[in-house]
Write a protein that holds these residues in place. Structure first.
Motif, mmCIF file in Angstrom:
data_model
loop_
_atom_site.group_PDB
_atom_site.id
_atom_site.type_symbol
_atom_site.label_atom_id
_atom_site.label_comp_id
_atom_site.label_asym_id
_atom_site.label_seq_id
_atom_site.Cartn_x
_atom_site.Cartn_y
_atom_site.Cartn_z
ATOM 1 N N ARG A 1 -34.285 -8.248 43.965
ATOM 2 C CA ARG A 1 -35.722 -7.949 43.984
ATOM 3 C C ARG A 1 -36.160 -7.285 42.682
ATOM 4 N NH1 ARG A 1 -34.757 -6.593 49.303
ATOM 5 N NH2 ARG A 1 -34.651 -4.378 48.817
ATOM 6 N N ALA A 2 -35.381 -6.337 42.190
ATOM 7 C CA ALA A 2 -35.726 -5.620 40.964
ATOM 8 C C ALA A 2 -35.766 -6.559 39.754
ATOM 9 C CB ALA A 2 -34.734 -4.488 40.716
ATOM 10 N N GLU A 3 -34.885 -7.545 39.740
ATOM 11 C CA GLU A 3 -34.818 -8.500 38.629
ATOM 12 C C GLU A 3 -35.684 -9.740 38.871
ATOM 13 O OE1 GLU A 3 -33.171 -8.068 35.680
ATOM 14 O OE2 GLU A 3 -32.836 -6.021 36.399
ATOM 15 N N ASN A 4 -36.404 -9.763 39.999
ATOM 16 C CA ASN A 4 -37.280 -10.883 40.370
ATOM 17 C C ASN A 4 -36.503 -12.210 40.442
ATOM 18 O OD1 ASN A 4 -39.784 -11.803 41.196
ATOM 19 N ND2 ASN A 4 -40.394 -12.405 39.143
ATOM 20 N N LEU A 5 -35.323 -12.151 41.045
ATOM 21 C CA LEU A 5 -34.490 -13.342 41.219
ATOM 22 C C LEU A 5 -34.847 -13.976 42.557
ATOM 23 C CD1 LEU A 5 -31.074 -11.852 40.069
ATOM 24 C CD2 LEU A 5 -32.668 -13.227 38.725
ATOM 25 N N ARG A 6 -35.502 -15.099 42.528
ATOM 26 C CA ARG A 6 -35.931 -15.765 43.756
ATOM 27 C C ARG A 6 -34.943 -16.869 44.137
ATOM 28 N NH1 ARG A 6 -40.609 -13.569 44.916
ATOM 29 N NH2 ARG A 6 -42.034 -12.957 43.279
ATOM 30 N N ASN B 1 -29.240 -7.249 47.301
ATOM 31 C CA ASN B 1 -30.621 -7.669 47.537
ATOM 32 C C ASN B 1 -31.606 -6.812 46.751
ATOM 33 O OD1 ASN B 1 -30.187 -9.867 49.249
ATOM 34 N ND2 ASN B 1 -29.878 -8.523 51.002
ATOM 35 N N ARG B 2 -31.340 -5.515 46.639
ATOM 36 C CA ARG B 2 -32.196 -4.631 45.830
ATOM 37 C C ARG B 2 -32.196 -5.074 44.374
ATOM 38 N NH1 ARG B 2 -30.628 1.360 47.670
ATOM 39 N NH2 ARG B 2 -31.636 1.306 49.685
ATOM 40 N N TYR B 3 -31.015 -5.403 43.871
ATOM 41 C CA TYR B 3 -30.899 -5.870 42.490
ATOM 42 C C TYR B 3 -31.696 -7.164 42.290
ATOM 43 C CZ TYR B 3 -28.872 -7.735 38.217
ATOM 44 O OH TYR B 3 -28.703 -8.278 36.964
#
Length: 71
Positions: free
Chosen positions: A24-29, A20-22
């Protein structure tokens, strides 16, 4: 932060939290975490099913295995 799953070749994370952190960091919605079917303990990211996005059922129903798909 991720490694390649030796069983299926997808990106693999050590935990749902790291996946989930990854995302959010990559802006994957519109992504959800799930456990690899071939490599227990490996966590992958995948797109949410259309039914979840449309509000027909909850993501937790899929994880618990209580989802009954229409015949």
């Amino acid at each position: 932060m991720w490694t390649q799953c030796p069983e299926c070749g997808k990106r693999s994370f050590a935990s749902r939290k790291k996946a989930n952190r990854y995302a959010r960091a990559e802006n994957l919605r519109g992504m959800t975490t799930y456990e690899c079917g071939r490599n227990p303990g490996a966590i992958h990211l995948g797109h949410l099913p259309d039914g979840v996005i449309a509000g027909q059922y909850a993501r937790d129903d899929i994880r618990r295995g209580t989802l009954r798909r229409p015949a």
